[in-house]
Design an enzyme around this catalytic site. Structure first.
Site, PDB file in Angstrom:
ATOM      1  N   CYS A   1       0.773  -1.248   0.000  1.00 45.82           N
ATOM      2  CA  CYS A   1       0.000   0.000   0.000  1.00 45.82           C
ATOM      3  C   CYS A   1       0.807   1.303   0.000  1.00 45.82           C
ATOM      4  CB  CYS A   1      -0.941   0.024   1.195  1.00 45.82           C
ATOM      5  SG  CYS A   1      -2.121  -1.339   1.252  1.00 45.82           S
TER       6      CYS A   1
ATOM      7  N   HIS B   1      -3.023   6.952   4.177  1.00 46.43           N
ATOM      8  CA  HIS B   1      -1.918   6.010   4.407  1.00 46.43           C
ATOM      9  C   HIS B   1      -0.556   6.544   3.953  1.00 46.43           C
ATOM     10  CE1 HIS B   1      -0.960   1.428   4.791  1.00 46.43           C
ATOM     11  NE2 HIS B   1      -0.664   2.127   5.884  1.00 46.43           N
TER      12      HIS B   1
END
Length: 533
Positions: A68, A124
């Site tokens: 990610c 994130h």
């Protein structure tokens, strides 16, 4: 009179020609190669995603990072994470670091061109200080969460033995989101932003889904029960719930496109759909994605971990095409800037990404031949693709996720329903705007050509990364079954030399700061470093 009319026509034509397109960037989290119908899957219907792909361009030779945070850093900056320190692992909620502030990111470029910029969903990229969060980095608004995953209903993010609520509206905690399914919240926010937008102003909408990422340890896979029942034909329980999660994601894509249509913005939009990395298959990361017939899973350097499902649609691009040119997640910044004729775009921008817009338009051939997949000096792993060849060095997870994981082949459980695609929200929006959509025969042909086969005339040659460096010809062997290292020593040596020319910077990862524990901050994940000494 003639001069006046002609002048108005020219003026209006100039205005129309210079009108900036809206850019909608939709990111699925942990979606596998074989989780979409347009790659040949016959298990989970994805009619809206498929309609977008068939109406636009399928990116067949498209790569991501394996996990990610590195992927999202490349997506936002156009710079490979080996050059920014973002290459090793993800940012955990309690770690005091983030995407460096000296790096300009996509919404900052677009704001210089008059865009309204909105982020919905996952961030994130760091939140330990406010200046690292979305609304301080070029987004006019953000509704979503800062960490890497959350419960789909209570919106808490659990990391090891810490737990905290993580749903934000800009810098404020969005307590009113509690109890509502995350995919629905993200979809509804995106639709609200579209419906309230002044369509005369260009819009950049970044829709970063939680789906189909797994949730917290107490219930990894979550979807509404009535949707799960739609997939009773899937025997495996986890895959059945995953199917419902993906169905909700597909509905979201359809509703966003429909909202653009209703607002009159679709005709002047660029819509990009991409995964952030390969799928966590067969229980990896407690999930049930599928990369079949590709090898490996998320967070490995096999094709299943880094070859992504993606497509792009725009009226200014050819319709119903498969693009086989090499493309990477890091290419979106220069490609989007070129597509909108950004004043910020220059061919000499110091980016690793390439401007693929003229290639996608069919105006020129790509000269893009080489990409670093990853160099992680902490894990001592690396991979590079050059031409048809790929080199991999170093083992992940002691080889435990080096195989080929279904479902695929005999696990197919339904007949591919093209009528469902033709009646999807995306296809209906296209028709409403007089946008061409391929007939059934063409859809079948596109889908056939976008499906991969592992059939090879050569016998499998095992690759043991614990003992050797491995080499594959991906054109002939996309499923990485035949290790060519011993047969092609010159190519192996050449790719090793190419890999050596890249000098990754030191990863920025830091250990968890105990002061970040949400129990100190009203049980929320927050920008704690702004409040401690």
């Amino acid at each position: 009179m003639y001069f006046t009319v002609l002048s108005l026509f020219i003026f209006n034509g100039w205005c129309f020609a210079s009108e900036k397109p809206h850019v909608i960037l939709i990111v699925a989290d942990d979606l596998g190669w074989n989780d979409v119908g347009f790659h040949g899957s016959k298990q989970i219907p994805t009619p809206n995603i498929d309609a977008l792909a068939y109406g636009g361009i399928i990116l067949q030779n498209y790569y991501t990072l394996p996990v990610c945070t590195p992927s999202r850093s490349a997506l936002m900056t156009g710079i490979h994470p080996i050059h920014t320190g973002m290459q090793h692992n993800v940012i955990y909620g309690g770690e005091p670091w983030g995407l460096p502030l000296n790096l300009k990111i996509l919404p900052q470029y677009l704001k210089e061109d008059g865009y309204r910029t909105h982020a919905v969903g996952k961030w994130h990229l760091g939140h330990f200080r406010a200046e690292y969060t979305p609304t301080r980095r070029g987004f006019d608004s953000h509704f979503g969460y800062w960490t890497g995953r959350q419960d789909y209903y209570d919106h808490s993010a659990q990391e090891v033995d810490t737990w905290g609520y993580d749903m934000r509206r800009n810098m404020n905690t969005s307590w009113e989101s509690f109890g509502h399914y995350t995919t629905d919240l993200i979809t509804n926010e995106a639709k609200t932003l579209i419906r309230s937008h002044d369509s005369e102003t260009p819009m950049f909408l970044y829709v970063s889904h939680l789906a189909v990422h797994s949730a917290n340890p107490y219930e990894f896979l979550q979807a509404p029960k009535e949707i799960i029942k739609k997939f009773d034909n899937i025997k495996d329980k986890n895959r059945r719930i995953f199917a419902a999660m993906l169905w909700k994601l597909d509905i979201s894509v359809g509703e966003i496109v429909a909202a653009l249509d209703e607002k009159g913005m679709l005709h002047n939009s660029i819509i990009i759909f991409t995964t952030d990395n390969g799928g966590p298959a067969a229980g990896f990361n407690n999930n049930a994605a599928s990369n079949w017939p590709l090898r490996g899973v998320k967070n490995t350097l096999w094709e299943g971990g880094v070859r992504g499902a993606a497509c792009i649609w725009s009226r200014n691009l050819p319709a119903s095409k498969i693009n086989n040119d090499l493309m990477h997640l890091q290419d979106w910044v220069p490609t989007i800037l070129a597509a909108v004729n950004s004043t910020s775009f220059r061919e000499n921008l110091k980016l690793d990404g390439h401007n693929m817009w003229p290639v996608l338009k069919g105006e020129k051939q790509s000269e893009y031949d080489e990409i670093v997949i990853s160099i992680d000096q902490v894990r001592n792993i690396s991979a590079l693709k050059k031409g048809d060849w790929k080199i991999i060095s170093g083992e992940t997870y002691d080889g435990r996720w080096d195989k080929w994981y279904g479902p695929g082949g005999r696990n197919e459980t339904y007949l591919y329903n093209i009528t469902e695609i033709e009646n999807s929200s995306v296809a209906n929006a296209f028709r409403h705007n007089n946008i061409s959509f391929p007939p059934t025969k063409m859809i079948n042909e596109i889908r056939k050509n976008a499906s991969l086969s592992c059939k090879s005339s050569q016998k499998d040659v095992p690759c043991d990364l614990q003992k050797e460096i491995c080499l594959f010809n991906l054109k002939d062997d996309p499923c990485e079954r035949v290790n060519q290292a011993k047969n092609q020593p010159e190519i192996l040596q050449n790719l090793q030399e190419v890999l050596k020319k890249y000098n990754p910077v030191k990863p920025l990862n830091k250990p968890i700061d105990p002061r970040s524990n949400p129990k100190f901050w009203n049980y929320t994940w927050t920008n704690w470093m702004d409040y401690v000494q």
